[in-house]
Design a protein around this motif. Sequence first.
Motif, PDB file in Angstrom:
ATOM      1  N   GLU A 311     -32.958 -92.225 -28.831  1.00 28.68           N
ATOM      2  CA  GLU A 311     -32.656 -92.936 -27.593  1.00 28.68           C
ATOM      3  C   GLU A 311     -31.824 -92.070 -26.650  1.00 28.68           C
ATOM      4  O   GLU A 311     -32.068 -92.033 -25.433  1.00 28.68           O
ATOM      5  CB  GLU A 311     -31.923 -94.242 -27.908  1.00 28.68           C
ATOM      6  CG  GLU A 311     -31.492 -95.034 -26.683  1.00 28.68           C
ATOM      7  CD  GLU A 311     -32.641 -95.391 -25.740  1.00 28.68           C
ATOM      8  OE1 GLU A 311     -32.374 -95.605 -24.535  1.00 28.68           O
ATOM      9  OE2 GLU A 311     -33.804 -95.435 -26.200  1.00 28.68           O
ATOM     10  N   GLU A 312     -30.833 -91.360 -27.194  1.00 25.27           N
ATOM     11  CA  GLU A 312     -30.014 -90.475 -26.357  1.00 25.27           C
ATOM     12  C   GLU A 312     -30.876 -89.367 -25.753  1.00 25.27           C
ATOM     13  O   GLU A 312     -30.695 -88.992 -24.588  1.00 25.27           O
ATOM     14  CB  GLU A 312     -28.878 -89.866 -27.183  1.00 25.27           C
ATOM     15  CG  GLU A 312     -27.878 -90.868 -27.744  1.00 25.27           C
ATOM     16  CD  GLU A 312     -27.056 -91.556 -26.663  1.00 25.27           C
ATOM     17  OE1 GLU A 312     -27.172 -91.186 -25.484  1.00 25.27           O
ATOM     18  OE2 GLU A 312     -26.300 -92.478 -27.014  1.00 25.27           O
ATOM     19  N   ALA A 313     -31.825 -88.855 -26.537  1.00 25.12           N
ATOM     20  CA  ALA A 313     -32.717 -87.808 -26.027  1.00 25.12           C
ATOM     21  C   ALA A 313     -33.581 -88.352 -24.886  1.00 25.12           C
ATOM     22  O   ALA A 313     -33.843 -87.644 -23.912  1.00 25.12           O
ATOM     23  CB  ALA A 313     -33.597 -87.276 -27.156  1.00 25.12           C
ATOM     24  N   ARG A 314     -34.023 -89.612 -25.011  1.00 24.23           N
ATOM     25  CA  ARG A 314     -34.825 -90.224 -23.940  1.00 24.23           C
ATOM     26  C   ARG A 314     -34.032 -90.265 -22.630  1.00 24.23           C
ATOM     27  O   ARG A 314     -34.550 -89.931 -21.562  1.00 24.23           O
ATOM     28  CB  ARG A 314     -35.245 -91.640 -24.348  1.00 24.23           C
ATOM     29  CG  ARG A 314     -36.172 -92.315 -23.334  1.00 24.23           C
ATOM     30  CD  ARG A 314     -36.313 -93.794 -23.617  1.00 24.23           C
ATOM     31  NE  ARG A 314     -35.058 -94.501 -23.436  1.00 24.23           N
ATOM     32  CZ  ARG A 314     -34.564 -94.849 -22.250  1.00 24.23           C
ATOM     33  NH1 ARG A 314     -35.208 -94.528 -21.125  1.00 24.23           N
ATOM     34  NH2 ARG A 314     -33.409 -95.501 -22.164  1.00 24.23           N
ATOM     35  N   VAL A 315     -32.767 -90.667 -22.732  1.00 27.67           N
ATOM     36  CA  VAL A 315     -31.914 -90.751 -21.540  1.00 27.67           C
ATOM     37  C   VAL A 315     -31.763 -89.372 -20.899  1.00 27.67           C
ATOM     38  O   VAL A 315     -31.884 -89.199 -19.686  1.00 27.67           O
ATOM     39  CB  VAL A 315     -30.528 -91.326 -21.911  1.00 27.67           C
ATOM     40  CG1 VAL A 315     -29.574 -91.237 -20.736  1.00 27.67           C
ATOM     41  CG2 VAL A 315     -30.671 -92.775 -22.380  1.00 27.67           C
ATOM     42  N   TRP A 316     -31.528 -88.360 -21.756  1.00 32.10           N
ATOM     43  CA  TRP A 316     -31.307 -87.017 -21.214  1.00 32.10           C
ATOM     44  C   TRP A 316     -32.566 -86.400 -20.646  1.00 32.10           C
ATOM     45  O   TRP A 316     -32.518 -85.675 -19.659  1.00 32.10           O
ATOM     46  CB  TRP A 316     -30.684 -86.120 -22.287  1.00 32.10           C
ATOM     47  CG  TRP A 316     -29.207 -86.233 -22.209  1.00 32.10           C
ATOM     48  CD1 TRP A 316     -28.420 -87.162 -22.790  1.00 32.10           C
ATOM     49  CD2 TRP A 316     -28.352 -85.418 -21.419  1.00 32.10           C
ATOM     50  NE1 TRP A 316     -27.116 -86.983 -22.425  1.00 32.10           N
ATOM     51  CE2 TRP A 316     -27.034 -85.913 -21.586  1.00 32.10           C
ATOM     52  CE3 TRP A 316     -28.544 -84.323 -20.589  1.00 32.10           C
ATOM     53  CZ2 TRP A 316     -25.947 -85.354 -20.962  1.00 32.10           C
ATOM     54  CZ3 TRP A 316     -27.452 -83.755 -19.958  1.00 32.10           C
ATOM     55  CH2 TRP A 316     -26.166 -84.275 -20.153  1.00 32.10           C
ATOM     56  N   LEU A 317     -33.712 -86.719 -21.241  1.00 27.65           N
ATOM     57  CA  LEU A 317     -34.963 -86.203 -20.690  1.00 27.65           C
ATOM     58  C   LEU A 317     -35.229 -86.799 -19.313  1.00 27.65           C
ATOM     59  O   LEU A 317     -35.727 -86.113 -18.421  1.00 27.65           O
ATOM     60  CB  LEU A 317     -36.124 -86.525 -21.631  1.00 27.65           C
ATOM     61  CG  LEU A 317     -36.322 -85.544 -22.788  1.00 27.65           C
ATOM     62  CD1 LEU A 317     -37.369 -86.059 -23.761  1.00 27.65           C
ATOM     63  CD2 LEU A 317     -36.721 -84.166 -22.271  1.00 27.65           C
ATOM     64  N   SER A 318     -34.894 -88.060 -19.136  1.00 35.75           N
ATOM     65  CA  SER A 318     -35.085 -88.662 -17.808  1.00 35.75           C
ATOM     66  C   SER A 318     -34.186 -87.979 -16.785  1.00 35.75           C
ATOM     67  O   SER A 318     -34.568 -87.780 -15.627  1.00 35.75           O
ATOM     68  CB  SER A 318     -34.794 -90.162 -17.856  1.00 35.75           C
ATOM     69  OG  SER A 318     -33.429 -90.405 -18.142  1.00 35.75           O
ATOM     70  N   PHE A 319     -32.990 -87.568 -17.209  1.00 36.07           N
ATOM     71  CA  PHE A 319     -32.105 -86.830 -16.298  1.00 36.07           C
ATOM     72  C   PHE A 319     -32.686 -85.459 -15.961  1.00 36.07           C
ATOM     73  O   PHE A 319     -32.769 -85.059 -14.803  1.00 36.07           O
ATOM     74  CB  PHE A 319     -30.726 -86.682 -16.929  1.00 36.07           C
ATOM     75  CG  PHE A 319     -29.921 -85.525 -16.375  1.00 36.07           C
ATOM     76  CD1 PHE A 319     -29.498 -85.524 -15.062  1.00 36.07           C
ATOM     77  CD2 PHE A 319     -29.617 -84.424 -17.171  1.00 36.07           C
ATOM     78  CE1 PHE A 319     -28.777 -84.457 -14.548  1.00 36.07           C
ATOM     79  CE2 PHE A 319     -28.906 -83.356 -16.667  1.00 36.07           C
ATOM     80  CZ  PHE A 319     -28.483 -83.372 -15.344  1.00 36.07           C
ATOM     81  N   LEU A 320     -33.116 -84.737 -16.987  1.00 29.77           N
ATOM     82  CA  LEU A 320     -33.641 -83.382 -16.759  1.00 29.77           C
ATOM     83  C   LEU A 320     -34.912 -83.407 -15.915  1.00 29.77           C
ATOM     84  O   LEU A 320     -35.203 -82.467 -15.191  1.00 29.77           O
ATOM     85  CB  LEU A 320     -33.934 -82.708 -18.101  1.00 29.77           C
ATOM     86  CG  LEU A 320     -32.716 -82.184 -18.866  1.00 29.77           C
ATOM     87  CD1 LEU A 320     -33.119 -81.745 -20.263  1.00 29.77           C
ATOM     88  CD2 LEU A 320     -32.054 -81.030 -18.132  1.00 29.77           C
ATOM     89  N   ASN A 321     -35.684 -84.498 -16.009  1.00 26.23           N
ATOM     90  CA  ASN A 321     -36.936 -84.561 -15.275  1.00 26.23           C
ATOM     91  C   ASN A 321     -36.773 -85.070 -13.848  1.00 26.23           C
ATOM     92  O   ASN A 321     -37.747 -85.215 -13.124  1.00 26.23           O
ATOM     93  CB  ASN A 321     -37.945 -85.427 -16.033  1.00 26.23           C
ATOM     94  CG  ASN A 321     -38.448 -84.711 -17.269  1.00 26.23           C
ATOM     95  OD1 ASN A 321     -38.513 -83.496 -17.289  1.00 26.23           O
ATOM     96  ND2 ASN A 321     -38.785 -85.465 -18.300  1.00 26.23           N
ATOM     97  N   GLU A 322     -35.516 -85.363 -13.474  1.00 27.45           N
ATOM     98  CA  GLU A 322     -35.288 -85.666 -12.053  1.00 27.45           C
ATOM     99  C   GLU A 322     -35.635 -84.449 -11.205  1.00 27.45           C
ATOM    100  O   GLU A 322     -36.063 -84.562 -10.067  1.00 27.45           O
ATOM    101  CB  GLU A 322     -33.829 -86.066 -11.824  1.00 27.45           C
ATOM    102  CG  GLU A 322     -33.523 -87.483 -12.324  1.00 27.45           C
ATOM    103  CD  GLU A 322     -32.060 -87.850 -12.109  1.00 27.45           C
ATOM    104  OE1 GLU A 322     -31.351 -87.070 -11.437  1.00 27.45           O
ATOM    105  OE2 GLU A 322     -31.633 -88.886 -12.618  1.00 27.45           O
ATOM    106  N   SER A 323     -35.430 -83.256 -11.778  1.00 29.88           N
ATOM    107  CA  SER A 323     -35.921 -82.030 -11.159  1.00 29.88           C
ATOM    108  C   SER A 323     -37.101 -81.582 -12.020  1.00 29.88           C
ATOM    109  O   SER A 323     -36.901 -80.909 -13.020  1.00 29.88           O
ATOM    110  CB  SER A 323     -34.839 -80.948 -11.159  1.00 29.88           C
ATOM    111  OG  SER A 323     -33.688 -81.405 -10.508  1.00 29.88           O
TER     112      SER A 323
END
Length: 681
Positions: A311-323
């Motif tokens: 779940e934490e990885a999902r949150v961080w991937l959404s952040f990284l994919n903002e760019s």
Amino acid sequence: MGNWGSHLYEQPPQKLGEFVQNNLRPSEDSQKQIDQTVDTICEVLQDAEQFPLVTSVAKGGSYGRKTVLRGNSDGSLVIFIGDLEKFQDQKKNQYELLSKIWAQLKLCQLMRNLEAKVEVQNFRGELTIQLSTKQQSLTLKILPAFDALGLSEKPGLWTYRELKRYLDKVKASPGEFSVCFTELQERFFDNRPSKLKDLILLVKYWYQQFKEKDSFRLPVYALELLTVYAWEQGCGAEDFDIAQGLRTVLGLIRKPEQLCVYWTINYNFADETVRRILLGQLRSPRPVILDPTDPTNNVSQGDNCWQLLKEEARVWLSFLNESPGPSWNVLPAPLYSTPSHDLDKFIKDFLQPDKTFLDQIKKAVDAICEFLKENCFRHSATKIQKIVEGGSTAKGTALKNSDAYLVVFTDSLKSYTSPKNKTCTIIKEIHKQLEACQQAQDFEVTFEISKWKAPEVLRFSLKSKVLSESVDFDVLPAFNALGELKSGSAPSPKIYAELISLYESSGALGGEFSTCFTKLQCNFVRSQPSKLKDLICLVKHWYKWCERKLKHKGSLPPKYALELLTIYAWEKGSGAPNFDMAEGFQTVLKLVTEYQHLCIFWKVNYNFDHDETVRNFLLAQMQRTRPVILDPADPTGDVGGGNRWCWHLLAKEATEWMSSLCFQDGRGYPIPSWAVPASVF
């Protein structure tokens, strides 16, 4: 997420490398002070007068792997004791040995006035050395151990046999003696590039906060190994985009139910005892991340924390994919460890390109071809007659990040052997028009033209704007040997008679002009059932794995040979549109092991009946050194190649693969293969 989370969230993906350098790596001064102090402690521990039982000392943990984070970190000093003659000796004598080491360290004068502050502690039977400088602290566990390697650089087969025997004998936990292989762990990380260590630091820093928040007990070593695996499989370069690497690792963490990671650099499937250990590990519930130095040690076991990490990885991937940015194409598990009943899912989930991306590619290729037809040679007598797409995308057997080609037929190329200067002129004009097309058209994919300036080479790439997928195209001018061949019709025997006469008289290489028959090649494969094309994808993935493993050992046969071999295996062994994927895959590999007997051809475009020249030539081809696999579109193209390629290397790999999980049913029994003869002649 608190100050820590906010601090890292503020970093743009393109600044992550800089963030690691400035915030995560220990300062050079602190690292130097720590290193000098540790070296002195190691010298003390190896002093024969004070510690006569110590044979050597190895640096382990994060410190030994050179993945220490700035601030507080840990490691170990593994002290190999000469009196420990077997694995189990280490367990029964540990408390006594630690007491002796502690007593000697407290008395040792050399432990004073060191570069870093040193404090030796012995609490509840655990001996540690605390090192600290102004900016860095390091806790080193002292671990007495049996020297499993001795004077050898690598463990012998007996080492792992003995390890397994003693684990069973004393009912020790799997991985309990992995400390004996600390030197191997250190070497495993030693030759990794500096930037990979930076990526490991970033992953560990990401994990550190959640570990504290949720009391995770997953060994950080598991994430270090997962990061190495991601880099090896997806990149392998010393310099890379660290945000891509982080996206890849987090993407793998999101698939714990599929994770199966292992290496065969220190142990492999050749020894029966080790093979049983490995197969047992690969059959166990996922995630599986095996210590590359100890096959009994699955380091991924961690109190069910993977679901929280997911779940934490999902949150961080959404952040990284903002760019938006790509990740590497890395499978969470290798094909070898995929159970037979999961092969169809493996193909769909991991091998085949995204359908939306394939639709975008088709639209882009159609638009590019139409643009070239309309705009090339507008002020010249030369005309483009047609453009034919070839390669795996045209055949329906593409893997992710595959290659393809466009064959451009022009009326200025009037024979197979048209002058090269005409080809160069055509390439130059197409290059010019591709650049114009790039400016004029708005594609759903990124269109990039290669900057390679070779006069006879023209390449371009079509890349997804949101996925880590692409297709590389070569542009190939060719003579229109088939003319305006009607769909579904076979070429005139005269065409092949002329090709054969040229081949026999000019010393041309077999298959040299097969580009002229691209349409026939694609039609032959594209017309096959959908599931057979899935099997071809699976075999091609296996072939790519062999290519990577056997690099520099010899020249492997072309991929096309394996595609044709797969079609032949299905035709002779099944013929049904729906079949068992494991049976088909095993049949193809079995035929690879029988390469010295292979003689395969098809009569869809040429045969023995219609022309004497073709008939005699085919009979001569059948007498060539095996393997013989004739291109169904071009009888001069023997992609089996006899002794031209190193089939024996592929055959060796295929034999070893017969023991993989791919070819075992749920109870561990072998899956049968189809009964297919190696020769049709």
